[in-house]
Design a protein around this motif. Structure first.
Motif, mmCIF file in Angstrom:
data_model
loop_
_atom_site.group_PDB
_atom_site.id
_atom_site.type_symbol
_atom_site.label_atom_id
_atom_site.label_comp_id
_atom_site.label_asym_id
_atom_site.label_seq_id
_atom_site.Cartn_x
_atom_site.Cartn_y
_atom_site.Cartn_z
ATOM 1 N N ILE A 286 -26.224 7.091 -55.309
ATOM 2 C CA ILE A 286 -24.834 6.645 -55.241
ATOM 3 C C ILE A 286 -24.046 7.812 -54.666
ATOM 4 C CG2 ILE A 286 -22.825 5.864 -56.551
ATOM 5 C CD1 ILE A 286 -24.754 4.729 -58.615
ATOM 6 N N GLU A 287 -23.296 7.584 -53.595
ATOM 7 C CA GLU A 287 -22.679 8.681 -52.850
ATOM 8 C C GLU A 287 -21.200 8.891 -53.176
ATOM 9 O OE1 GLU A 287 -23.685 8.774 -48.612
ATOM 10 O OE2 GLU A 287 -25.058 7.104 -48.974
ATOM 11 N N ALA A 288 -20.811 10.162 -53.213
ATOM 12 C CA ALA A 288 -19.401 10.549 -53.339
ATOM 13 C C ALA A 288 -19.158 11.706 -52.380
ATOM 14 C CB ALA A 288 -19.080 10.961 -54.771
ATOM 15 N N CYS A 289 -18.023 11.664 -51.665
ATOM 16 C CA CYS A 289 -17.770 12.674 -50.632
ATOM 17 C C CYS A 289 -16.799 13.762 -51.066
ATOM 18 C CB CYS A 289 -17.284 11.998 -49.348
ATOM 19 S SG CYS A 289 -15.729 11.127 -49.515
ATOM 20 N N ASP A 290 -16.227 13.654 -52.254
ATOM 21 C CA ASP A 290 -15.382 14.741 -52.766
ATOM 22 C C ASP A 290 -15.378 14.676 -54.293
ATOM 23 O OD1 ASP A 290 -13.228 12.967 -53.710
ATOM 24 O OD2 ASP A 290 -12.664 12.755 -51.609
ATOM 25 N N GLY A 291 -14.748 15.674 -54.909
ATOM 26 C CA GLY A 291 -14.768 15.763 -56.367
ATOM 27 C C GLY A 291 -14.067 14.624 -57.065
ATOM 28 N N GLU A 292 -12.959 14.179 -56.511
ATOM 29 C CA GLU A 292 -12.214 13.073 -57.128
ATOM 30 C C GLU A 292 -13.039 11.784 -57.117
ATOM 31 O OE1 GLU A 292 -7.707 11.269 -56.992
ATOM 32 O OE2 GLU A 292 -8.641 11.810 -55.079
ATOM 33 N N GLU A 293 -13.655 11.515 -55.984
ATOM 34 C CA GLU A 293 -14.485 10.320 -55.879
ATOM 35 C C GLU A 293 -15.683 10.409 -56.822
ATOM 36 O OE1 GLU A 293 -16.433 7.409 -52.450
ATOM 37 O OE2 GLU A 293 -16.053 9.529 -51.961
ATOM 38 N N ALA A 294 -16.233 11.615 -56.966
ATOM 39 C CA ALA A 294 -17.372 11.804 -57.867
ATOM 40 C C ALA A 294 -16.991 11.461 -59.301
ATOM 41 C CB ALA A 294 -17.874 13.250 -57.784
ATOM 42 N N ILE A 295 -15.844 11.946 -59.745
ATOM 43 C CA ILE A 295 -15.385 11.666 -61.109
ATOM 44 C C ILE A 295 -15.152 10.177 -61.299
ATOM 45 C CG2 ILE A 295 -13.461 11.979 -62.725
ATOM 46 C CD1 ILE A 295 -13.184 14.846 -61.603
ATOM 47 N N ASN A 296 -14.467 9.553 -60.342
ATOM 48 C CA ASN A 296 -14.172 8.118 -60.453
ATOM 49 C C ASN A 296 -15.450 7.287 -60.472
ATOM 50 O OD1 ASN A 296 -11.414 8.569 -60.511
ATOM 51 N ND2 ASN A 296 -11.174 8.338 -58.290
ATOM 52 N N MET A 297 -16.396 7.622 -59.600
ATOM 53 C CA MET A 297 -17.628 6.844 -59.522
ATOM 54 C C MET A 297 -18.471 7.030 -60.780
ATOM 55 S SD MET A 297 -18.770 7.018 -55.517
ATOM 56 C CE MET A 297 -19.819 5.583 -55.709
ATOM 57 N N PHE A 298 -18.473 8.247 -61.310
ATOM 58 C CA PHE A 298 -19.267 8.487 -62.515
ATOM 59 C C PHE A 298 -18.743 7.668 -63.686
ATOM 60 C CE2 PHE A 298 -20.195 10.611 -66.519
ATOM 61 C CZ PHE A 298 -21.566 10.733 -66.443
ATOM 62 N N PHE A 299 -17.431 7.688 -63.893
ATOM 63 C CA PHE A 299 -16.871 7.004 -65.048
ATOM 64 C C PHE A 299 -16.699 5.500 -64.839
ATOM 65 C CE2 PHE A 299 -15.603 11.415 -65.979
ATOM 66 C CZ PHE A 299 -16.144 11.512 -67.257
ATOM 67 N N ASN A 300 -16.834 5.048 -63.598
ATOM 68 C CA ASN A 300 -16.802 3.609 -63.331
ATOM 69 C C ASN A 300 -18.195 2.992 -63.350
ATOM 70 O OD1 ASN A 300 -14.007 3.376 -63.062
ATOM 71 N ND2 ASN A 300 -14.052 3.895 -60.887
ATOM 72 N N ASN A 301 -19.216 3.840 -63.454
ATOM 73 C CA ASN A 301 -20.606 3.377 -63.553
ATOM 74 C C ASN A 301 -21.196 3.949 -64.836
ATOM 75 O OD1 ASN A 301 -21.514 2.138 -60.699
ATOM 76 N ND2 ASN A 301 -20.104 3.826 -60.339
ATOM 77 N N ASN A 302 -21.480 3.101 -65.802
ATOM 78 C CA ASN A 302 -21.946 3.609 -67.091
ATOM 79 C C ASN A 302 -23.459 3.761 -67.165
ATOM 80 O OD1 ASN A 302 -22.760 0.982 -67.211
ATOM 81 N ND2 ASN A 302 -21.526 0.410 -68.991
#
Length: 228
Positions: A30-46
């Protein structure tokens, strides 16, 4: 069991390379291109099982993302960065990273470390733990008593898991602090007492299994301990 791996890296070419390696090993990136996206994707996927986290990213850097995740989750995290000196490696491990790989890296070493952590993830999540009428489903950190889900925060969950994993064994506060809070915790050791009290209340009658051993610590006492 599908292993989902969040890869947070702002360099498109390097991120694609890591994703390709992850896919070849049979895991789901699962890809994230910056820190903000990483945080959002992590907490939106349990159901993310592992995070590969670059240090130098826009918006929020890897240290900030690591801190944010560690406040709520014990998911394994590999720090991936060009800052491959000993100082940064020690810093990453102290802040809660499970491994630290400097760029450029050896393909074989990266794959070996990746699979080593995934092996631990699979082992950790492979079993349902049953103690009396208490069930712990490790894959999704779900705790159930008599078919009713009990809501625990990450520290309460890890505390319960550690106590049950050492059933009928007296554990000192220092042992519990080291395993559940980490060796670099600098708060009040009595925070353990507060968490034990809360955990007992949430576990209802099953909470009586958590015994206070005066002058020694705590013990999860059961007549029969099963790991199904």
């Amino acid at each position: 069991m599908d292993i989902k791996i969040l890869i947070a890296e702002d360099d498109n070419i390097f991120r694609n390379l890591v994703c390709d390696i992850v896919r070849k090993e049979g895991y789901m990136p699962i890809e994230a291109c910056d820190g903000e996206e990483a945080i959002n994707m992590f907490f939106n996927n349990n159901d993310i099982d592992l995070v590969i986290l670059d240090v130098m990213m826009p918006v929020y850097d890897g240290w900030e993302v690591l801190k944010e995740i560690r406040e709520k989750s014990e998911v394994p995290i590999i720090m991936l960065t060009a800052l491959g000196d000993e100082k940064h490696e020690v810093l990453g491990l102290k802040k809660g990273a499970d491994d630290y790989i400097g760029k450029p890296f050896s393909y074989e070493i990266f794959v070996a470390r990746l699979n080593n952590i995934v092996k631990k993830v699979k082992k950790k999540f492979s079993d349902e733990i049953a103690v009396g009428n208490l069930r712990i489903y490790q894959r999704n950190h779900k705790v159930v008593i008599d078919d009713e889900e009990i809501k625990l925060n990450p520290k309460e969950y890890n505390l319960l898991l550690y106590l049950i994993g050492n059933a009928n064994t007296v554990l000192s506060r220092e042992q519990i602090l080291d395993k559940v809070w980490g060796y670099n915790f600098d708060g009040d050791i009595r925070t353990i007492d507060t968490h034990i009290k809360t955990l007992r209340a949430k576990l209802l009658e099953q909470g009586d299994c958590i015994k206070t051993i005066r002058g020694s610590g705590y013990m999860f006492e059961v007549e029969k301990y099963e790991n199904n």
